[in-house]
Design a protein around this motif. Structure first.
Motif, PDB file in Angstrom:
ATOM      1  N   GLY B  65      -2.520  18.236   8.612  1.00 13.48           N
ATOM      2  CA  GLY B  65      -2.233  18.408   7.213  1.00 13.48           C
ATOM      3  C   GLY B  65      -1.841  17.134   6.512  1.00 13.48           C
ATOM      4  O   GLY B  65      -1.147  17.167   5.513  1.00 13.48           O
ATOM      5  N   GLY B  66      -2.270  15.991   6.973  1.00 13.80           N
ATOM      6  CA  GLY B  66      -1.922  14.777   6.253  1.00 13.80           C
ATOM      7  C   GLY B  66      -2.882  13.652   6.547  1.00 13.80           C
ATOM      8  O   GLY B  66      -3.761  13.788   7.377  1.00 13.80           O
ATOM      9  N   PRO B  67      -2.703  12.556   5.853  1.00 16.32           N
ATOM     10  CA  PRO B  67      -3.556  11.412   6.097  1.00 16.32           C
ATOM     11  C   PRO B  67      -3.300  10.842   7.488  1.00 16.32           C
ATOM     12  O   PRO B  67      -2.275  11.110   8.099  1.00 16.32           O
ATOM     13  N   ALA B  68      -4.226  10.040   7.959  1.00 15.10           N
ATOM     14  CA  ALA B  68      -4.073   9.459   9.282  1.00 15.10           C
ATOM     15  C   ALA B  68      -2.886   8.519   9.314  1.00 15.10           C
ATOM     16  O   ALA B  68      -2.566   7.859   8.336  1.00 15.10           O
ATOM     17  N   ILE B  69      -2.234   8.479  10.491  1.00 19.36           N
ATOM     18  CA  ILE B  69      -1.188   7.479  10.691  1.00 19.36           C
ATOM     19  C   ILE B  69      -1.826   6.104  10.494  1.00 19.36           C
ATOM     20  O   ILE B  69      -2.900   5.830  10.995  1.00 19.36           O
ATOM     21  N   GLY B  70      -1.132   5.242   9.797  1.00 22.50           N
ATOM     22  CA  GLY B  70      -1.657   3.901   9.570  1.00 22.50           C
ATOM     23  C   GLY B  70      -2.262   3.739   8.188  1.00 22.50           C
ATOM     24  O   GLY B  70      -2.524   2.632   7.752  1.00 22.50           O
ATOM     25  N   LEU B  71      -2.493   4.849   7.481  1.00 26.53           N
ATOM     26  CA  LEU B  71      -3.038   4.751   6.128  1.00 26.53           C
ATOM     27  C   LEU B  71      -2.021   4.085   5.210  1.00 26.53           C
ATOM     28  O   LEU B  71      -0.847   4.397   5.228  1.00 26.53           O
ATOM     29  N   SER B  72      -2.505   3.180   4.403  1.00 25.06           N
ATOM     30  CA  SER B  72      -1.603   2.527   3.470  1.00 25.06           C
ATOM     31  C   SER B  72      -1.622   3.247   2.125  1.00 25.06           C
ATOM     32  O   SER B  72      -2.667   3.535   1.565  1.00 25.06           O
ATOM     33  N   VAL B  73      -0.465   3.553   1.632  1.00 19.89           N
ATOM     34  CA  VAL B  73      -0.363   4.087   0.266  1.00 19.89           C
ATOM     35  C   VAL B  73       0.413   3.075  -0.568  1.00 19.89           C
ATOM     36  O   VAL B  73       1.075   3.423  -1.531  1.00 19.89           O
ATOM     37  N   LEU B  74       0.291   1.837  -0.128  1.00 18.09           N
ATOM     38  CA  LEU B  74       1.156   0.803  -0.704  1.00 18.09           C
ATOM     39  C   LEU B  74       0.960   0.613  -2.191  1.00 18.09           C
ATOM     40  O   LEU B  74       1.865   0.178  -2.895  1.00 18.09           O
ATOM     41  N   ASP B  75      -0.237   0.924  -2.664  1.00 20.40           N
ATOM     42  CA  ASP B  75      -0.508   0.626  -4.063  1.00 20.40           C
ATOM     43  C   ASP B  75      -0.267   1.807  -4.992  1.00 20.40           C
ATOM     44  O   ASP B  75      -0.497   1.705  -6.189  1.00 20.40           O
ATOM     45  N   TRP B  76       0.174   2.909  -4.436  1.00 20.23           N
ATOM     46  CA  TRP B  76       0.560   4.019  -5.306  1.00 20.23           C
ATOM     47  C   TRP B  76       1.851   3.650  -6.010  1.00 20.23           C
ATOM     48  O   TRP B  76       2.728   3.039  -5.420  1.00 20.23           O
ATOM     49  N   SER B  77       1.964   4.049  -7.257  1.00 14.50           N
ATOM     50  CA  SER B  77       3.194   3.679  -7.948  1.00 14.50           C
ATOM     51  C   SER B  77       4.081   4.897  -8.162  1.00 14.50           C
ATOM     52  O   SER B  77       3.617   6.035  -8.208  1.00 14.50           O
TER      53      SER B  77
END
Lengths: 187, 211
Positions: B65-77
């Motif tokens: 139920g979620g994105p893969a481990i290691g996915l970056s969401v760094l640019d979400w504000s």
């Protein structure tokens, strides 16, 4: 931390403009009972995909009627009856509804599958007449007395006892239990 | 086994299967039926998008139920407490603990005061702690944070975008980012100070022992 007072008075501000108020005593009730009611729905529906939905529907219905349901001595029986009845009726129109619900729930697989032997036992329970299946689930999952089971299902304790005895008789053969031989072989 | 013994064992297994269910945040769960389907649809669309974007269909991550481990969401504000916008990229360079909380979640508040705040105090300079509030009105969130004695960074994830993207299914929900911004651990449900101490030691080599 106790924040009951503030939670009682502060509305949730979600995406919608409509704040939703849920009384603090409902909140406590939900937290106390939710898992057990999911287990009941799982055993009686046989579907871990819909068990949580069934339980949530029952709690949501209880929340909507909380001004009435919340005044009962024990609101637990109310949600259990809702779940027991709906779990069983779901079996009769299950395939389409189950598929639709499963499609809507791609992100949530909270409930783990049961081991095959336990799943087999519940499969046989669901093949019993509706009332017998409900009595068995409430007796073994919820460990309730026959009087309490009767209260939930709206039947007398004696009737609940009869349903339980008949269920045991049927299951003894469908689960191929020979109690005497079992005792001999384990002795 | 007698039939009664078999039923008792089967009931035990059913309870265990559901014991693995994190208790859903009650008000959050009830929002959908009570407040209409709009929020639910948004979540489903976001969820589909997140899974499709980050993990191949049928992968373990998708099933969880979620994105893969290691996915970056760094640019979400997200919105900081002072009203400015920020991204997780602002925290790159130090390990980061992101904790989702809400004022209607008692175990979140307990975790904030008894586990996250002590962790923050014991690791200032070595580790970032960011609390993202879900769905509250600002006033309620503010009062609860003050009552919990929080001095670490706080932000608002009011629509629950980060929460959905990161695979949150219960509250509280905590995600650990390494110093390069990669997700290394996700925990659904409350953590104690000792849990946090052990995780940051294992993942980041940060010692929070002496409070």
């Amino acid at each position: 931390m106790t924040d009951t007072a503030s939670r009682e008075t502060e509305p949730i501000q979600g995406d919608t403009d409509r704040p939703v108020r849920v009384p603090a005593d409902f909140d406590a009730f939900f937290r106390r009972e939710f898992r057990r009611v999911v287990a009941l729905a799982y055993a009686l529906s046989g579907s871990r995909l819909v068990a949580e939905d069934l339980a949530q529907e029952a709690f949501a219905a209880a929340a909507r009627r909380w001004n009435v349901v919340g005044t009962y001595d024990r609101p637990g029986p109310w949600v259990r009856r809702a779940v027991a009845n709906r779990s069983v009726s779901l079996l009769r129109r299950r395939s389409a509804e189950l598929r639709a619900l499963a499609r809507l729930r791609p992100l949530r697989l909270h409930v783990q599958p049961m081991p095959a032997d336990a799943a087999g036992v519940w499969h046989e329970v669901r093949r019993l007449p509706q009332r017998q299946a409900q009595v068995v689930a409430l007796r073994y999952l919820e460990e309730l007395s026959l009087r309490e089971i009767g209260e939930i299902l709206g039947i007398g304790a004696e009737t609940a006892r009869t349903h339980l005895r008949r269920a045991h008789d049927t299951l003894r053969s469908s689960l191929e239990v020979d109690e005497y031989r079992t005792e001999e072989t384990t002795a | 086994m007698t039939v009664q013994e078999q039923l008792t064992a089967a009931a035990h297994e059913a309870r265990i299967a559901v014991a693995a269910v994190p208790v859903a945040p009650s008000r959050h769960s009830l929002l959908a039926p009570l407040a209409g389907v709009a929020a639910l649809l948004l979540l489903i669309v976001a969820g589909f998008w997140a899974v499709g974007r980050s993990a191949p269909a049928g992968s373990d991550a998708a099933a969880q139920g979620g994105p893969a481990i290691g996915l970056s969401v760094l640019d979400w504000s997200f919105e900081r407490w002072d009203g400015t916008r920020a991204t997780l990229r602002d925290h790159v360079g130090e390990p980061l603990v992101v904790n989702f909380w809400a004022s209607w979640c008692p175990s979140c508040i307990a975790e904030m005061s008894a586990a996250l705040q002590p962790l923050h105090e014991a690791t200032v300079g070595d580790l970032g702690v960011l609390g993202l509030n879900l769905q509250d009105g600002r006033g309620a969130a503010d009062r609860l944070a003050a009552r919990a004695g929080v001095t670490y960074d706080l932000g608002l994830d009011r629509p629950g975008e980060f929460y959905a993207e990161l695979g949150g299914i219960t509250m509280p929900f905590t995600v650990f980012f390494d110093e390069e911004g990669a997700i290394v651990r996700k925990v659904q449900g409350p953590l104690t100070f000792e849990d946090l101490e052990s995780i940051v030691a294992d993942e980041f080599g940060v010692v929070a022992g002496d409070r």
